[in-house]
Motif scaffolding. Structure first.
Motif, short mmCIF file in Angstrom:
data_model
loop_
_atom_site.label_atom_id
_atom_site.label_comp_id
_atom_site.label_asym_id
_atom_site.label_seq_id
_atom_site.Cartn_x
_atom_site.Cartn_y
_atom_site.Cartn_z
N ARG A 1 0.82 -1.20 0.00
CA ARG A 1 0.00 0.00 0.00
C ARG A 1 0.86 1.27 0.00
N GLU A 2 0.59 2.22 0.90
CA GLU A 2 1.31 3.49 0.88
C GLU A 2 2.79 3.35 1.18
N LYS A 3 3.19 2.28 1.84
CA LYS A 3 4.60 2.10 2.17
C LYS A 3 5.45 1.79 0.94
N GLY A 4 4.81 1.41 -0.15
CA GLY A 4 5.55 1.10 -1.37
C GLY A 4 5.39 2.15 -2.47
N VAL A 5 4.73 3.27 -2.17
CA VAL A 5 4.45 4.29 -3.19
C VAL A 5 5.18 5.58 -2.84
N PHE A 6 5.75 6.24 -3.84
CA PHE A 6 6.36 7.54 -3.63
C PHE A 6 6.09 8.44 -4.83
N ALA A 7 6.21 9.75 -4.60
CA ALA A 7 5.92 10.73 -5.65
C ALA A 7 7.08 11.70 -5.79
N LEU A 8 7.31 12.15 -7.01
CA LEU A 8 8.28 13.21 -7.30
C LEU A 8 7.54 14.43 -7.79
N SER A 9 7.97 15.60 -7.33
CA SER A 9 7.32 16.85 -7.71
C SER A 9 7.50 17.15 -9.20
N ILE A 10 6.68 18.07 -9.69
CA ILE A 10 6.73 18.48 -11.09
C ILE A 10 7.91 19.42 -11.31
N PRO A 11 8.76 19.17 -12.28
CA PRO A 11 9.87 20.08 -12.58
C PRO A 11 9.36 21.41 -13.14
N ASP A 12 10.20 22.42 -13.06
CA ASP A 12 9.87 23.75 -13.59
C ASP A 12 10.54 23.92 -14.95
N TYR A 13 9.74 23.79 -16.02
CA TYR A 13 10.29 23.93 -17.37
C TYR A 13 10.43 25.39 -17.78
N GLY A 14 9.99 26.31 -16.90
CA GLY A 14 10.13 27.73 -17.21
C GLY A 14 11.57 28.19 -17.31
N VAL A 15 12.50 27.43 -16.74
CA VAL A 15 13.91 27.81 -16.78
C VAL A 15 14.60 27.32 -18.05
N THR A 16 13.90 26.55 -18.87
CA THR A 16 14.49 26.03 -20.10
C THR A 16 14.37 27.06 -21.22
N PHE B 1 6.74 12.20 -0.53
CA PHE B 1 6.78 13.16 -1.63
C PHE B 1 8.16 13.80 -1.65
N TYR B 2 8.86 13.67 -2.79
CA TYR B 2 10.22 14.20 -2.91
C TYR B 2 10.20 15.42 -3.82
N ASN B 3 10.71 16.50 -3.31
CA ASN B 3 10.70 17.77 -4.04
C ASN B 3 11.96 17.92 -4.87
N ILE B 4 11.85 17.58 -6.16
CA ILE B 4 13.00 17.70 -7.07
C ILE B 4 12.92 18.99 -7.90
N THR B 5 11.90 19.81 -7.65
CA THR B 5 11.75 21.04 -8.41
C THR B 5 12.94 21.98 -8.27
N PRO B 6 13.50 22.15 -7.07
CA PRO B 6 14.71 23.00 -6.97
C PRO B 6 15.86 22.51 -7.84
N ILE B 7 15.99 21.19 -7.98
CA ILE B 7 17.03 20.65 -8.86
C ILE B 7 16.75 21.06 -10.30
N SER B 8 15.49 20.99 -10.70
CA SER B 8 15.14 21.34 -12.09
C SER B 8 15.47 22.80 -12.37
N ARG B 9 15.37 23.64 -11.38
CA ARG B 9 15.64 25.07 -11.57
C ARG B 9 17.12 25.39 -11.69
N GLU B 10 17.96 24.43 -11.36
CA GLU B 10 19.39 24.62 -11.57
C GLU B 10 19.73 24.71 -13.05
N ALA B 11 18.83 24.23 -13.90
CA ALA B 11 19.06 24.27 -15.35
C ALA B 11 19.15 25.69 -15.88
N GLU B 12 18.65 26.64 -15.11
CA GLU B 12 18.75 28.04 -15.52
C GLU B 12 20.21 28.48 -15.59
N ARG B 13 21.06 27.82 -14.79
CA ARG B 13 22.48 28.18 -14.75
C ARG B 13 23.38 27.12 -15.35
N ASP B 14 22.82 25.95 -15.67
CA ASP B 14 23.64 24.85 -16.18
C ASP B 14 22.93 24.18 -17.35
#
Length: 234
Positions: free
Chosen positions: A141-156, A188-201
């Motif tokens: 059940r919930e112990k086997g499920v995880f979610a990743l946040s939506i990336p921010d494509y606005g920095v692309t 719930f894992y917040n990977i959105t800050p990682i996606s925003r690093e693309a603005e500089r890399d």
């Protein structure tokens, strides 16, 4: 000409819902020798638009888990570029065997709801149904499920002209995403800050100037790799 290029790119990369479904079950004959199974649910970010199969983040996650001795079979991926929550929900209902359950289930969905101007209320309603089905297909059940946040494509390069609006709306959708995950006691894992690093890399962006590169997906995996093994039944 530049505007025309971006319109065509948007149709092909984010908004197209008419091509064949990209549903993949890469489990092979030796999967019976593996200890764990994994179902990855999503859209272009899960199927890894514009990167090789080996660079998709669910595939990289399995590779890392296997390196650590967990013996996880190749993931079953239900995802397609352009899918909204409604598209994913329909695919789950039609393509998942009711009795089949997985040790791990991941959810990453919502960017196309935002891009296509779908209401956040409809997103929340359909997301709850996705979580219900995901839990039904999870062995623990919930112990086997995880979610990743939506990336921010606005920095692309694709989204930079509307970067501020896109970023704000992605945050709003992620707020709902996080709340729904909490309702179901799903990590719930917040990977959105990682996606925003693309603005500089620029190395974090794929050649289509929109989707994450394999390197960014690797960073996502590194963000969660210490937590995921704890979800696997011993």
């Amino acid at each position: 000409m530049k505007n025309f290029y971006f319109i065509i790119l948007a149709f092909l990369i984010i908004g197209c819902n008419t091509s064949n479904s990209v549903t993949q079950d890469t489990e092979t004959d030796n999967s019976s020798e593996m200890n764990y199974s994994y179902l990855a649910l999503g859209d272009s970010y899960t199927i890894g638009e514009s990167v090789p199969e080996s660079k998709r983040w669910p595939v990289q996650l399995v590779a890392r888990l296997n390196e650590n001795g967990y013996k996880v079979a190749p993931p079953k991926i239900i995802a397609k570029t352009g899918w909204t929550t409604g598209n994913l929900l329909n695919a789950m209902r039609s393509e998942l065997n009711y009795t089949r359950k997985f040790d791990l289930v991941s959810i990453l969905i919502g960017v196309n709801n935002q891009y296509q101007g779908k209401s956040i209320e409809a997103y929340e309603e359909e997301l709850r149904e996705i979580f219900k089905l995901a839990l039904n297909h999870s062995k623990r059940r919930e112990k086997g499920v995880f979610a990743l946040s939506i990336p921010d494509y606005g920095v692309t390069p694709f989204g930079q002209e509307n970067a501020e609006t896109i970023g704000q709306e992605i945050d709003e959708f992620n707020s709902v995403f996080k709340e729904v995950a909490a309702e179901f006691n799903v990590d719930f894992y917040n990977i959105t800050p990682i996606s925003r690093e693309a603005e500089r890399d620029a190395a974090l962006i794929a050649e289509d100037n929109l989707h994450p590169s394999g390197l960014m997906y690797r960073y996502w995996v590194e963000e969660i790799i210490d937590e995921i093994p704890q979800m696997l039944p011993q």
